[in-house]
Write a protein that holds these residues in place. Structure first.
Motif, PDB file in Angstrom:
ATOM      1  N   VAL A 136      75.078  52.620  40.741  1.00 40.60           N
ATOM      2  CA  VAL A 136      74.466  51.033  40.882  1.00 40.60           C
ATOM      3  C   VAL A 136      76.039  50.252  42.862  1.00 40.60           C
ATOM      4  CG1 VAL A 136      74.324  49.159  40.819  1.00 40.60           C
ATOM      5  CG2 VAL A 136      74.096  51.068  39.009  1.00 40.60           C
TER       6      VAL A 136
ATOM      7  N   TYR B 223      71.826  47.481  43.725  1.00 38.83           N
ATOM      8  CA  TYR B 223      70.733  48.703  44.000  1.00 38.83           C
ATOM      9  C   TYR B 223      71.419  49.859  43.703  1.00 38.83           C
ATOM     10  CZ  TYR B 223      67.688  50.878  46.358  1.00 38.83           C
ATOM     11  OH  TYR B 223      66.766  52.375  46.949  1.00 38.83           O
ATOM     12  N   ALA B 224      69.974  50.255  42.193  1.00 39.36           N
ATOM     13  CA  ALA B 224      70.514  52.333  42.137  1.00 39.36           C
ATOM     14  C   ALA B 224      70.389  52.422  43.090  1.00 39.36           C
ATOM     15  CB  ALA B 224      69.296  52.576  40.434  1.00 39.36           C
TER      16      ALA B 224
ATOM     17  N   GLN C 197      69.441  57.230  40.513  1.00 39.65           N
ATOM     18  CA  GLN C 197      69.045  57.331  38.756  1.00 39.65           C
ATOM     19  C   GLN C 197      68.619  59.090  37.989  1.00 39.65           C
ATOM     20  OE1 GLN C 197      65.681  53.852  39.727  1.00 39.65           O
ATOM     21  NE2 GLN C 197      67.420  52.360  38.111  1.00 39.65           N
TER      22      GLN C 197
ATOM     23  N   GLU D  58      73.380  56.412  36.279  1.00 38.04           N
ATOM     24  CA  GLU D  58      72.887  55.493  37.175  1.00 38.04           C
ATOM     25  C   GLU D  58      74.124  55.865  38.935  1.00 38.04           C
ATOM     26  OE1 GLU D  58      70.375  53.089  36.605  1.00 38.04           O
ATOM     27  OE2 GLU D  58      72.007  51.404  35.869  1.00 38.04           O
TER      28      GLU D  58
ATOM     29  N   ASN E  65      64.680  50.086  40.384  1.00 40.15           N
ATOM     30  CA  ASN E  65      66.238  49.760  41.117  1.00 40.15           C
ATOM     31  C   ASN E  65      66.918  49.358  41.608  1.00 40.15           C
ATOM     32  OD1 ASN E  65      64.324  50.739  43.186  1.00 40.15           O
ATOM     33  ND2 ASN E  65      65.639  51.642  44.354  1.00 40.15           N
TER      34      ASN E  65
END
Length: 157
Positions: A123, A112-113, A116, A121, A77
């Motif tokens: 982000v 950065y996710a 998820q 997802e 991620n």
């Protein structure tokens, strides 16, 4: 197609229908992802509002773009990246003639996710685009949030 939704009297768009073609190429790996894009834009019959209040003669404008990026994925991620973008755009100057602007950017950043799921997802990311030519702004800050949907087909069972 580029729809003429802007208002050229405020410098927002050309007021004409345009055509754009891009060819993206990507390679996904376990640790690094690579992305490339090349494209062109054609906008016919563009007139610009000149300082004297009159419209310039109509001219066809052409633009070209070339981009590349590499993403390092130390965690699923968390991705660090650097992007390079070159733009060559024609525009109508204050005298009513065509000028070509060349802009080149180098854009390091991180994404950065935060969530998820299997199908989607969320982000967040931040980067600092750095201008490398006279026609390009020196440096900036780009903050974004995107919702990314997966487009892979599910395996038949």
């Amino acid at each position: 197609m580029i729809l003429p939704t802007g208002d050229r009297t405020f410098g927002l768009g050309t007021g004409e229908l345009g055509y754009q073609f891009n060819l993206p190429i990507s390679h996904y790996g376990d640790v690094f992802d690579f992305h490339f894009n090349i494209g062109t834009t054609f906008t016919p019959r563009v007139s610009a509002l000149l300082e004297n209040g009159f419209l310039s003669s109509a001219q066809d404008l052409r633009s070209f773009n070339l981009g590349a990026s590499v993403y390092w994925k130390p965690k699923t991620n968390l991705h660090f990246f650097v992007e390079a973008l070159a733009l060559s755009n024609e525009e109508i100057n204050d005298l009513g003639t065509r000028d070509r602007l060349t802009q080149v950017y180098l854009n390091p950043g991180v994404r950065y996710a935060i969530c998820q799921l299997e199908e989607v997802e969320w982000v967040v990311g931040v980067s600092a685009p750095i201008g490398l030519t006279r026609d390009t702004p020196d440096i900036g800050l780009f903050i974004y949030m995107s919702i990314e949907f997966g487009f892979k087909k599910k395996n038949d069972e």
